[in-house]
Design a protein around this motif. Sequence first.
Motif, PDB file in Angstrom:
ATOM      1  N   ARG A   1      -3.903 -13.078 -11.365  1.00 27.82           N
ATOM      2  CA  ARG A   1      -3.366 -12.812 -10.021  1.00 27.82           C
ATOM      3  C   ARG A   1      -3.389 -14.087  -9.189  1.00 27.82           C
TER       4      ARG A   1
ATOM      5  N   ASN B   1      -2.916 -13.664  -3.023  1.00 27.97           N
ATOM      6  CA  ASN B   1      -2.713 -12.219  -2.881  1.00 27.97           C
ATOM      7  C   ASN B   1      -4.059 -11.537  -2.604  1.00 27.97           C
TER       8      ASN B   1
ATOM      9  N   LEU C   1      -7.234  -8.899  -1.682  1.00 29.33           N
ATOM     10  CA  LEU C   1      -7.691  -7.672  -2.343  1.00 29.33           C
ATOM     11  C   LEU C   1      -8.080  -6.610  -1.318  1.00 29.33           C
ATOM     12  N   ILE C   2      -8.012  -5.365  -1.738  1.00 29.68           N
ATOM     13  CA  ILE C   2      -8.507  -4.275  -0.901  1.00 29.68           C
ATOM     14  C   ILE C   2      -9.995  -4.079  -1.194  1.00 29.68           C
TER      15      ILE C   2
ATOM     16  N   LEU D   1      -7.280 -15.128   4.914  1.00 29.00           N
ATOM     17  CA  LEU D   1      -6.912 -14.484   6.182  1.00 29.00           C
ATOM     18  C   LEU D   1      -8.178 -14.112   6.950  1.00 29.00           C
TER      19      LEU D   1
ATOM     20  N   SER E   1      -8.491 -11.278   8.322  1.00 30.41           N
ATOM     21  CA  SER E   1      -8.505  -9.810   8.302  1.00 30.41           C
ATOM     22  C   SER E   1      -8.927  -9.338   6.914  1.00 30.41           C
ATOM     23  N   VAL E   2      -9.361  -8.076   6.854  1.00 34.55           N
ATOM     24  CA  VAL E   2      -9.748  -7.505   5.561  1.00 34.55           C
ATOM     25  C   VAL E   2      -9.120  -6.114   5.423  1.00 34.55           C
ATOM     26  N   ALA E   3      -8.624  -5.810   4.233  1.00 33.27           N
ATOM     27  CA  ALA E   3      -8.028  -4.500   3.957  1.00 33.27           C
ATOM     28  C   ALA E   3      -9.122  -3.566   3.443  1.00 33.27           C
TER      29      ALA E   3
ATOM     30  N   ALA F   1     -11.264  -4.322  -5.166  1.00 33.25           N
ATOM     31  CA  ALA F   1     -10.624  -3.758  -6.363  1.00 33.25           C
ATOM     32  C   ALA F   1      -9.109  -3.684  -6.214  1.00 33.25           C
TER      33      ALA F   1
ATOM     34  N   SER G   1      -5.387  -3.224  -8.354  1.00 36.11           N
ATOM     35  CA  SER G   1      -5.057  -2.373  -9.494  1.00 36.11           C
ATOM     36  C   SER G   1      -5.423  -3.086 -10.805  1.00 36.11           C
TER      37      SER G   1
ATOM     38  N   GLU H   1      -0.037   3.095  -5.472  1.00 35.39           N
ATOM     39  CA  GLU H   1      -1.040   2.416  -4.661  1.00 35.39           C
ATOM     40  C   GLU H   1      -1.059   2.985  -3.237  1.00 35.39           C
TER      41      GLU H   1
ATOM     42  N   VAL I   1      -0.661   0.863   3.082  1.00 32.15           N
ATOM     43  CA  VAL I   1      -1.436  -0.164   3.797  1.00 32.15           C
ATOM     44  C   VAL I   1      -0.933  -0.248   5.237  1.00 32.15           C
TER      45      VAL I   1
ATOM     46  N   LEU J   1       2.463  -1.907   6.159  1.00 28.80           N
ATOM     47  CA  LEU J   1       2.810  -3.067   5.328  1.00 28.80           C
ATOM     48  C   LEU J   1       3.274  -2.629   3.946  1.00 28.80           C
ATOM     49  N   ARG J   2       2.706  -1.516   3.469  1.00 28.26           N
ATOM     50  CA  ARG J   2       3.107  -1.006   2.153  1.00 28.26           C
ATOM     51  C   ARG J   2       3.174   0.512   2.247  1.00 28.26           C
TER      52      ARG J   2
ATOM     53  N   ARG K   1       3.574 -11.550   6.651  1.00 30.11           N
ATOM     54  CA  ARG K   1       2.728 -10.500   7.236  1.00 30.11           C
ATOM     55  C   ARG K   1       1.722  -9.999   6.218  1.00 30.11           C
TER      56      ARG K   1
HETATM   57  P1  AMP Z   1      -3.413  -4.085  -4.648  1.00 29.05           P
HETATM   58  O1  AMP Z   1      -2.539  -4.875  -5.564  1.00 29.05           O
HETATM   59  O2  AMP Z   1      -3.233  -2.617  -4.730  1.00 29.05           O
HETATM   60  O3  AMP Z   1      -4.803  -4.555  -4.625  1.00 29.05           O
HETATM   61  O4  AMP Z   1      -2.839  -4.377  -3.192  1.00 29.05           O
HETATM   62  C1  AMP Z   1      -3.431  -5.180  -2.267  1.00 29.05           C
HETATM   63  C2  AMP Z   1      -2.389  -5.443  -1.237  1.00 29.05           C
HETATM   64  O5  AMP Z   1      -2.902  -5.120   0.051  1.00 29.05           O
HETATM   65  C3  AMP Z   1      -2.039  -6.915  -1.145  1.00 29.05           C
HETATM   66  O6  AMP Z   1      -1.048  -7.262  -2.054  1.00 29.05           O
HETATM   67  C4  AMP Z   1      -1.573  -7.051   0.292  1.00 29.05           C
HETATM   68  O7  AMP Z   1      -0.224  -6.718   0.387  1.00 29.05           O
HETATM   69  C5  AMP Z   1      -2.391  -6.004   1.018  1.00 29.05           C
HETATM   70  N1  AMP Z   1      -3.513  -6.664   1.708  1.00 29.05           N
HETATM   71  C6  AMP Z   1      -4.760  -6.833   1.266  1.00 29.05           C
HETATM   72  N2  AMP Z   1      -5.500  -7.494   2.177  1.00 29.05           N
HETATM   73  C7  AMP Z   1      -4.699  -7.742   3.209  1.00 29.05           C
HETATM   74  C8  AMP Z   1      -4.869  -8.393   4.480  1.00 29.05           C
HETATM   75  N3  AMP Z   1      -6.044  -8.899   4.848  1.00 29.05           N
HETATM   76  N4  AMP Z   1      -3.803  -8.487   5.292  1.00 29.05           N
HETATM   77  C9  AMP Z   1      -2.618  -7.946   4.945  1.00 29.05           C
HETATM   78  N5  AMP Z   1      -2.390  -7.320   3.779  1.00 29.05           N
HETATM   79  C10 AMP Z   1      -3.406  -7.214   2.927  1.00 29.05           C
END
Ligand code: AMP
Length: 372
Positions: free
Chosen positions: A92, A96, A98-99, A149, A151-153, A175, A177, A214, A217, A228-229, A261
């Motif tokens: 990866r 990109n 992570l959540i 960033l 910020s945190v997801a 984690a 996918s 997924e 978001v 965002l998603r 974004r």
């Molecule tokens: P996944 O591949 O399911 O782990 O998806 C994670 C996705 O969440 C990333 O590709 C981003 O699009 C979004 N994401 C995670 N963290 C952030 C963040 N801090 N700000 C914006 N989007 C985020």
Amino acid sequence: RLDVASSFLQPSPGRVVPPRVLWVDEASFPMIVHTSIATTSDAASWEQALVDAVDFLTAGQVVALPSETVYGLAADALDRKAVARIFEAKGRPSTNPLIVHVADEGMLETCAASWCSIAALLAKHFWPGPLTLVMPKKPIIPDEVTAGLNSVALRWPSHPLMQAVIQRFQGPLAAPSANLSNRLSPTSAEQVGAQLQGKIPLIVDGGSCSVGIESTVVDLTGSIPTILRPGVIHRGVLSALVPSIQMASGVMDPDEGLAQRSPGQHRQHYAPEASLRVCRWEDEPSLLGRMEHEGLDPAKTCVFCHERFPSSPPFMRVSVIPNDPEAYARALYAELFQCDQLRPQSILVEDPPSKEAWDGVRDRLQRAASGW
Ligand code: AMP
Ligand code: MG
């Protein structure tokens, strides 16, 4: 008890190897590990899987875990070395983010620098569940997790095994996918193994994922709450609670500047190995005519349909997907995986409805198709 091929694992001198934990030393043994599959079909195997998963996570390793959305490749979210292993196993890009998955309020406080009333409202309605909230981050979250960033997801998953692992580990887990970067997200342990066998030490089999795509978001760091998603928790449901919520520009048209974004929301993603096209047809003759025009051999083409069903021969496979957005999402990746196994020349997918409830499915199909 772990079925670890210890003969080829050489811990470096002086390192303490935690009991029953596979230590992969990058210098002496970089690439191939034995991958164990842990079942959870009865109370004893469930408990053992939990113990094994937490042991690996504590040792800074990655573990594939079931969640209600798709299978995740988890590591300690506060350990940058462990998080680096996720990126390595998946291939990866480090840009990109992570959540981060939590299972109690204390973990949310560990990760989020602030919490707003909209976050509280959405969390109350949809957590635990397939919704991710992007919030300002605390410094303790390593840059590796958030791609730098501030910020945190965050997500509080509902899958009982995922919850149990996070609670037993007593800390948040990053984690994404559990697939190779840009490929199909796995919705079963078998699909994880097909991509990550030999790259990760443990896959916990928790059955098929009930959501199947997924999480949705939602970014709450700006002045306007922004999707965002898209996912199964769609704009219609969210706007009933948060009327100001908007779709990020580019979500349904991935060519448009969403990358800034939401890094990681690239145009091509979630793709099967075969070329995939989304199209509309009236009946079987018009479908065959179209295929002839495009130079596609029906015997090497898989067809995905939810409304207009062609008969099976002459096609390689005809997948009838339920004409319901949630059931479709549940079936989508598993069915694409089945098609890919046949090594088709192409997969033709009947254009899904344009209603909001289908946003998540449409988004994934557009991204899967965009490379072709
Ligand atoms: P996944 O591949 O399911 O782990 O998806 C994670 C996705 O969440 C990333 O590709 C981003 O699009 C979004 N994401 C995670 N963290 C952030 C963040 N801090 N700000 C914006 N989007 C985020
Ligand atoms: Mg992913």
